[in-house]
Write a protein that holds these residues in place. Sequence first.
Motif, PDB file in Angstrom:
ATOM      1  N   TYR A 176      -3.988   5.468   1.151  1.00  0.00           N
ATOM      2  CA  TYR A 176      -4.213   4.315   2.019  1.00  0.00           C
ATOM      3  C   TYR A 176      -4.014   4.610   3.506  1.00  0.00           C
ATOM      4  O   TYR A 176      -4.615   3.945   4.356  1.00  0.00           O
ATOM      5  CB  TYR A 176      -3.291   3.165   1.611  1.00  0.00           C
ATOM      6  CG  TYR A 176      -3.842   2.329   0.491  1.00  0.00           C
ATOM      7  CD1 TYR A 176      -4.934   1.486   0.688  1.00  0.00           C
ATOM      8  CD2 TYR A 176      -3.284   2.389  -0.786  1.00  0.00           C
ATOM      9  CE1 TYR A 176      -5.449   0.721  -0.327  1.00  0.00           C
ATOM     10  CE2 TYR A 176      -3.796   1.613  -1.819  1.00  0.00           C
ATOM     11  CZ  TYR A 176      -4.880   0.796  -1.592  1.00  0.00           C
ATOM     12  OH  TYR A 176      -5.402   0.028  -2.605  1.00  0.00           O
ATOM     13  N   VAL A 224     -10.287   2.753   0.182  1.00  0.00           N
ATOM     14  CA  VAL A 224      -9.743   1.952   1.284  1.00  0.00           C
ATOM     15  C   VAL A 224     -10.893   1.245   1.998  1.00  0.00           C
ATOM     16  O   VAL A 224     -10.802   0.059   2.339  1.00  0.00           O
ATOM     17  CB  VAL A 224      -8.937   2.831   2.253  1.00  0.00           C
ATOM     18  CG1 VAL A 224      -8.336   1.986   3.370  1.00  0.00           C
ATOM     19  CG2 VAL A 224      -7.833   3.573   1.496  1.00  0.00           C
ATOM     20  N   LEU A 262      -4.601   2.691   8.855  1.00  0.00           N
ATOM     21  CA  LEU A 262      -5.292   2.744   7.571  1.00  0.00           C
ATOM     22  C   LEU A 262      -6.338   3.850   7.564  1.00  0.00           C
ATOM     23  O   LEU A 262      -6.971   4.147   8.590  1.00  0.00           O
ATOM     24  CB  LEU A 262      -5.951   1.401   7.266  1.00  0.00           C
ATOM     25  CG  LEU A 262      -5.063   0.336   6.609  1.00  0.00           C
ATOM     26  CD1 LEU A 262      -5.794  -0.982   6.522  1.00  0.00           C
ATOM     27  CD2 LEU A 262      -4.597   0.776   5.226  1.00  0.00           C
ATOM     28  N   TRP A 269       0.809  -1.212   0.000  1.00  0.00           N
ATOM     29  CA  TRP A 269       0.000   0.000   0.000  1.00  0.00           C
ATOM     30  C   TRP A 269       0.848   1.271   0.000  1.00  0.00           C
ATOM     31  O   TRP A 269       0.508   2.247  -0.656  1.00  0.00           O
ATOM     32  CB  TRP A 269      -0.922  -0.005   1.218  1.00  0.00           C
ATOM     33  CG  TRP A 269      -1.724  -1.256   1.375  1.00  0.00           C
ATOM     34  CD1 TRP A 269      -2.938  -1.523   0.817  1.00  0.00           C
ATOM     35  CD2 TRP A 269      -1.365  -2.420   2.126  1.00  0.00           C
ATOM     36  NE1 TRP A 269      -3.375  -2.772   1.181  1.00  0.00           N
ATOM     37  CE2 TRP A 269      -2.431  -3.353   1.987  1.00  0.00           C
ATOM     38  CE3 TRP A 269      -0.259  -2.758   2.908  1.00  0.00           C
ATOM     39  CZ2 TRP A 269      -2.414  -4.600   2.593  1.00  0.00           C
ATOM     40  CZ3 TRP A 269      -0.234  -4.009   3.515  1.00  0.00           C
ATOM     41  CH2 TRP A 269      -1.291  -4.912   3.359  1.00  0.00           C
TER      42      TRP A 269
END
Length: 713
Positions: free
Chosen positions: A307, A334, A327, A299
Amino acid sequence: MTGLPPEDLPAILPGLSLSAGSPEPLGATPTAWGVNFALFSANADRVELCLFDATGEKERARIPLTERSGDIWHVHVEGLLPGQLYGYRVHGPYLPAEGHRFNPAKLLIDPYARALHGAIRWHDALYGYIPGDPQADLSFNPLDSAPFMPKCVVTEAPPPAPGPRPRIAETETLIYEAHLKGLTRLHPGVPEPHRGRALGLCARAILDHLRRLNVTSLELLPVQAHVDDRFLVERGLSNYWGYQPLAFFALHPEYAGAGGLAEFRTAVQRLHGAGIEVILDVVYNHTGEGDHLGPTLSWRGIDNLSYYRLVETGRYYANDTGTGNTLNLTHPMVLRMVMDSLRHWVEAAGVDGFRFDLATVLAREAEGFDAGSGFLDAIRQDPVLRAVKLIAEPWDLGPGGYQLGAWPWPFLEWNDRFRDGVRRFWRGDAGLVGDLAARLTGSAELFDHSGRPATSSVNFITAHDGFTLEDLVSYRVKHNEANGEGGRDGRDENFSDNLGVEGPTSDPAIRAARDARKRAMLATLFLSQGTPMLLGGDEIGNSQSGNNNAYAQDNEIGWIDWRAPDDRLAAFVARLAALRRAHPVLRQRRFLHARPRLVDGKPDIFWRLPSGRAPDPADWRDPAWRALCVEIRAAAGTPRYAATDDAIFAVFNAGDRVEVRLPDCPAGMCWQEILDSAAPEAGTRAVEGATVEVAAQSVKVFTRAPRDQGGKP
């Protein structure tokens, strides 16, 4: 090992041809003629698909994804087959101070990869910056990481998991938390090839054991592919628990063997056949890429700015998880990745629910935790996910992170107040009777709102994170020396007690005291309103030698030791589970508040002192009170058609032996003793007289039964 420039590799191989392909679905999807590849990146300048030979060692081609639909890059490669190994290189600005960390020298895992080939081999090439450089992460590392990276595997889209599934009512649920490998690795009844792997879960010996305990729900620690942190590997350890995600759609390769996801599906199907549902502990709050000094594996190199949640102009990561990154579920793509992953495990693997690690992270918006966050709104309206069990670990390390009791229906929540309160009560801490009363009634002060049921509280005394039950009564302090962190890791306050000797002992008096306390705590767990959770191995006396943070111990410390199980304790746990199942008043949906019942106008719960008198406010504040007595009936508000005459009288005595006066029984009825934790093998017996003796550190349970024809109990 500098990255090969694209001109040194063919853009396409003989026998293959390219077309635009489709932005849907994301990931690598076999078609009738080849494979469609689609990857999200909002900030990339260029994306290359890298194809590898069957060993994963030789990069054979780099194919540019020239088509872009919105922020999804895609291509169709005609002639490719399932089994093809691949990865991505993503081009764009390398400006860490602005949140961009593109580096095409780094081979990247597809976030939607359904299988991985190989494992990470730690090397400085895995970092986007040059380790040790004075500029740290602001430096640029040109070394090619492909030789040290696992490769993604093109797999056929799995068919829907076969049915039928068990439908376990919330009031019937008994959760057994275990590690997939640790549960079976040392079990002599599991076939050797299956020990520590998915198929070991459905070995007859495991199924028989779970059914003996009346377990309805097997909750597994993370099974998604994860990273073994470099610092652990250098110590000869590994990320045993699996809380460092590497691929959200892929089963950790070690757990599957050659069969891949099919082996896990088979295990789930056979558990279903035994009437046991499967719940996965999932980690969507962070990834295994760590902080700004971590590796570039997926990511981070695909679209760091999208992300992750970033702070301070974008160079650094929000660290609400304590793992270095967080995250960004406020980004729609996402959030989509997380939702797609959850549906994948339900539809393709057949699982029945999820326990969300550090769940507050998932529901944190710009203003903080929000019970109406995008994640919670999405999951509760989803036609697949709203039908499965959803369990929150309701805290994280961020601001306002402790949100116990704040989650919306249908979420259940891990209740650490139950854990700590029950431990302290049985340890003999003063002034805990009132707290115990709250825990016995489902922690209503936390959960009784917004139409939530009493089953919302997941009650536990021990879990993977902390002491086992055996260690809770054998150690006053943690002993985490094997972790190599100088004792700095793990909880310091465990509310434990060794009852006289630190660690194992052959002293019969200490052993008896420890066994008595374990039985008393287990009885409290099974007699409380809410959803009980048992840590795998506690029922047989499993120890981790005082290690209360065995996250890195993929060895006999972390595995359940089945070689000398405490069968007497296991039989007692099975008896507790059967008792709970036989008496609906112990597992009600409605909370107990001593309100008049529809059936007879009497309160649904009575609290008593051992003398039989109802406690007054001064009694509840008395630090010397150690024996709590309670009579439980069907909750007020229970419809007449669902009400029963079932009643339970229980005594929780953390003090010395005490004489207890029994409540009066209706005409034609008498009290029957059905459980005594001080005499675990004792059978059911009718009680003569108005008083009974309750042993120190014990729980006694009574129910009403008809008198015989002679009028005697």
